[in-house]
Design a protein around this motif. Structure first.
Motif, PDB file in Angstrom:
ATOM      1  N   TRP A  35       0.814  -1.217   0.000  1.00 48.55           N
ATOM      2  CA  TRP A  35       0.000   0.000   0.000  1.00 48.55           C
ATOM      3  C   TRP A  35       0.843   1.262   0.000  1.00 48.55           C
ATOM      4  CZ3 TRP A  35      -1.543  -4.546   1.898  1.00 48.55           C
ATOM      5  CH2 TRP A  35      -2.744  -5.027   1.388  1.00 48.55           C
ATOM      6  N   TRP A 289     -15.835  -4.868 -11.052  1.00 50.25           N
ATOM      7  CA  TRP A 289     -15.215  -5.301  -9.794  1.00 50.25           C
ATOM      8  C   TRP A 289     -14.402  -6.577  -9.967  1.00 50.25           C
ATOM      9  CZ3 TRP A 289     -14.506  -1.645  -6.445  1.00 50.25           C
ATOM     10  CH2 TRP A 289     -15.359  -0.531  -6.492  1.00 50.25           C
ATOM     11  N   GLU A 303      -6.001  -9.084   1.699  1.00 46.29           N
ATOM     12  CA  GLU A 303      -5.947  -9.296   3.141  1.00 46.29           C
ATOM     13  C   GLU A 303      -4.695 -10.078   3.544  1.00 46.29           C
ATOM     14  OE1 GLU A 303      -8.934 -11.745   5.022  1.00 46.29           O
ATOM     15  OE2 GLU A 303      -8.650 -10.690   6.897  1.00 46.29           O
ATOM     16  N   PRO A 316     -13.163 -10.786  -0.767  1.00 43.83           N
ATOM     17  CA  PRO A 316     -14.533 -11.201  -0.479  1.00 43.83           C
ATOM     18  C   PRO A 316     -14.898 -12.419  -1.336  1.00 43.83           C
ATOM     19  CG  PRO A 316     -14.444  -8.831  -0.674  1.00 43.83           C
ATOM     20  CD  PRO A 316     -13.085  -9.345  -1.076  1.00 43.83           C
TER      21      PRO A 316
ATOM     22  N   ASP B  71      -5.527   0.948   5.071  1.00 44.02           N
ATOM     23  CA  ASP B  71      -4.747   0.454   3.926  1.00 44.02           C
ATOM     24  C   ASP B  71      -5.355   0.953   2.612  1.00 44.02           C
ATOM     25  OD1 ASP B  71      -2.869  -0.881   5.468  1.00 44.02           O
ATOM     26  OD2 ASP B  71      -3.900  -2.808   5.384  1.00 44.02           O
ATOM     27  N   TRP B 284     -11.000  -7.253   7.707  1.00 46.17           N
ATOM     28  CA  TRP B 284     -10.100  -6.396   6.922  1.00 46.17           C
ATOM     29  C   TRP B 284     -10.759  -6.058   5.580  1.00 46.17           C
ATOM     30  CZ3 TRP B 284      -7.716  -6.380   2.179  1.00 46.17           C
ATOM     31  CH2 TRP B 284      -6.705  -5.428   1.994  1.00 46.17           C
ATOM     32  N   ASN B 285     -11.321  -7.070   4.939  1.00 41.76           N
ATOM     33  CA  ASN B 285     -11.998  -6.841   3.658  1.00 41.76           C
ATOM     34  C   ASN B 285     -13.202  -5.904   3.797  1.00 41.76           C
ATOM     35  OD1 ASN B 285     -10.651  -8.152   1.445  1.00 41.76           O
ATOM     36  ND2 ASN B 285     -11.096 -10.100   2.434  1.00 41.76           N
ATOM     37  N   TYR B 288     -11.531  -2.459   3.917  1.00 37.97           N
ATOM     38  CA  TYR B 288     -10.843  -2.101   2.672  1.00 37.97           C
ATOM     39  C   TYR B 288     -11.843  -1.779   1.561  1.00 37.97           C
ATOM     40  CZ  TYR B 288      -7.427  -1.999  -1.068  1.00 37.97           C
ATOM     41  OH  TYR B 288      -6.626  -1.581  -2.110  1.00 37.97           O
ATOM     42  N   TRP B 289     -12.791  -2.684   1.332  1.00 42.61           N
ATOM     43  CA  TRP B 289     -13.699  -2.506   0.191  1.00 42.61           C
ATOM     44  C   TRP B 289     -14.791  -1.491   0.476  1.00 42.61           C
ATOM     45  CZ3 TRP B 289     -11.720  -3.728  -4.248  1.00 42.61           C
ATOM     46  CH2 TRP B 289     -10.699  -4.681  -4.271  1.00 42.61           C
ATOM     47  N   GLN B 292     -13.129   1.574  -0.832  1.00 38.55           N
ATOM     48  CA  GLN B 292     -13.094   1.551  -2.302  1.00 38.55           C
ATOM     49  C   GLN B 292     -14.468   1.931  -2.869  1.00 38.55           C
ATOM     50  OE1 GLN B 292     -10.411   0.764  -4.434  1.00 38.55           O
ATOM     51  NE2 GLN B 292      -9.061   0.681  -2.660  1.00 38.55           N
TER      52      GLN B 292
END
Lengths: 337, 337
Positions: A35, A289, A303, A316, B71, B284-285, B288-289, B292
């Motif tokens: 990152w 996506w 992750e 995901p 991140d 975490w996902n 993060y998403w 986004q």
């Protein structure tokens, strides 16, 4: 004069180094903290090539998914390519996929014609380090990192609520579907369960096999009408059947029809009022996506690299790209441009 | 000498203009084709401020979600902030959310303590043009653009398969859960249905209310053991209960326990062998998403601007961030660093 030229030369070199650094910095693969290295934003390089693979490559259905894939590529400054089996042919898609894998692309977004037939090739590619995500039609037991598609059960739920609205929460309804296909089963069950739990005055009186065929679906609807002349609505879970059932009520809109997908035949019937609503899938989001996910896998920005959890889900697992209800009010914007 | 200085000055000005252009070009909001304007990759500006809002802001559970959010911010060159109600208090979260909305951030990622209480504030913000996505705990009927969370039914499915593996696909099992909470109901149903359909030699003999409490859950398990001394396994759908049931079998690992989440108490029992497996969520996902998605909404880079379909789903409606099975083999990497 010499001195000017020397300074001038040095400045030009500095400037070019700066430009070069700027262009390349965003595209380095990750070492320790990917990152921090993405200090230019999420940006790849044009030689990073991602491929979308489908079956029946000529059909209109894929167009918006390809558009999403391309828009995503433009945003990320990478290259994309579209490949597909021309026919609805399992072996042809296996061949096409194997050819794509052999070229070692940065990632593959794949719509799976047949899970059993393609799982081996998918796993082989993933094990060789080529990221694969699936969209629209998946392969449950494969090692693909993610699956982006319509949640068909939820699509059935949406159809049920729309039907209730159309018929005033009261009366008999029927379903014309493909009872042997999993996605159509899910659409039917979501519809049935929602009606049963939330609309006590609506009854699902028949579930018929339309075989994905206009004629058969129309006949199935005609049979239901004979048994239940007071039928209020029909939910058809696929587009051919929707048009077939629509033809039965073309000059007599007494039954509310909800169909699926947005091919021209269906949209024309929505515009004209024969089909009351059709469900558009989020195919642009599938394409967009999918590429974002592949980009993150290729650059090791998931992750796993963030948390050091090597057995975790790097991405995901499932993305429900959603459903949009298309009616006479908004049908015009759904025609292909 | 004067000439050198003039040329030198002009070059420096050119150079700075180039740098300035480069830095700002990626962050302009979209007009007609936002993707073409993102020619520097996906990159925002540091004054673009996105906020994550939770309840119980002090707990360990959110740490990885915040890490994902940070991140993501680093990757996109934007700023993030974390705000939370300190208590498990509905009114406090409403107040915190209202304060955040008043500052007009570029977007909000929200975990919802109570859907009814927060839906109005969410809708007000969305209508005022502030993008909101929900994560971990959602609000079905709100106008939030997306929901990123664990699919709890699927988590139950995963637990069922792991249980079958642990007990050799044969024997009696029980569930200790919170029967009145939707997410725990889903975990239980996913577990039950999978056992029923796929493992005919396993029987779910009891489903008990552990009230999210160590002591009550331990007692519930003890009761089941009295009735079924040959019990092979227990699935506990939340972490306090998992530790409570674990204490019952601390010196006698004759029952296989599967628990949920990865707080220190649970991980210690996994490491030591009392709990056979626990299910880690993809937090975490989620973080993060979420960012986004908010970034794409703020920059108008969604399906709506791509396809001109104004009523469409601009973003995927639901993202299943997945489950990772934690056992003695991989437990070490799950401890908070």
């Amino acid at each position: 004069m010499k001195r000017i030229l020397v300074i001038y030369g040095l400045l030009i070199i500095t400037f070019m180094l700066f430009v070069f650094y700027n262009q390349n910095n965003g595209s380095r693969n990750a070492d320790s903290n990917p990152w921090e290295q993405m200090d230019e934003g999420l940006r790849g390089t044009i030689d990073e090539r991602y491929v979308m693979v489908t079956f029946l490559s000529g059909i209109e259905y894929w167009k918006t998914a390809i558009k999403g894939f391309e828009d995503s590529a433009q945003a990320l400054n990478v290259s994309v390519e579209y490949r597909g089996a021309t026919q609805y042919d399992v072996n042809e898609q296996v061949t096409v996929l194997e050819q794509v894998i052999a070229k070692k692309p940065a990632g593959i977004a794949l719509s799976v014609i047949n899970a059993n037939a393609l799982t081996d090739s998918i796993n082989k590619a993933v094990e060789a380090g080529i990221p694969i995500v699936l969209f629209d039609a998946g392969a449950d037991k494969s090692k693909a990192y993610s699956f982006l598609a319509t949640n068909n059960y939820n699509a059935g739920v949406t159809a049920a609520h729309k039907m209730a609205e159309l018929i005033g929460k009261k009366g008999k309804v029927a379903v014309v579907t493909l009872p042997n296909q999993l996605n159509h089963q899910d659409r039917t069950v979501g519809f049935q369960e929602t009606i049963f739990k939330q609309y006590p005055e609506i009854e699902v009186v028949a579930i018929k096999d339309g075989k994905g065929d206009q004629l058969v679906s129309g006949q199935a609807a005609a049979e239901v009408m004979k048994q239940h002349p007071d039928l209020q609505g029909i939910f058809v879970t696929e587009a051919n059947g929707g048009v077939g059932v629509g033809q039965l009520f073309e000059y007599n809109h007494k039954v509310k029809i909800i169909s699926f997908d947005i091919d021209k035949g269906t949209l024309d019937m929505v515009k004209e009022g024969t089909i009351s609503a059709t469900l558009a899938q989020g195919t642009w989001n599938m394409g967009y996506w999918s590429l974002q996910f592949l980009f993150h896998l290729h650059h090791n920005m998931t992750e796993q690299s963030a948390t050091d959890i090597k057995d975790g889900s790097p991405l995901p697992k499932f993305v429900d790209t959603g459903i949009t209800v298309v009616t006479q009010q908004n049908v015009d914007s759904f025609y292909a441009k």
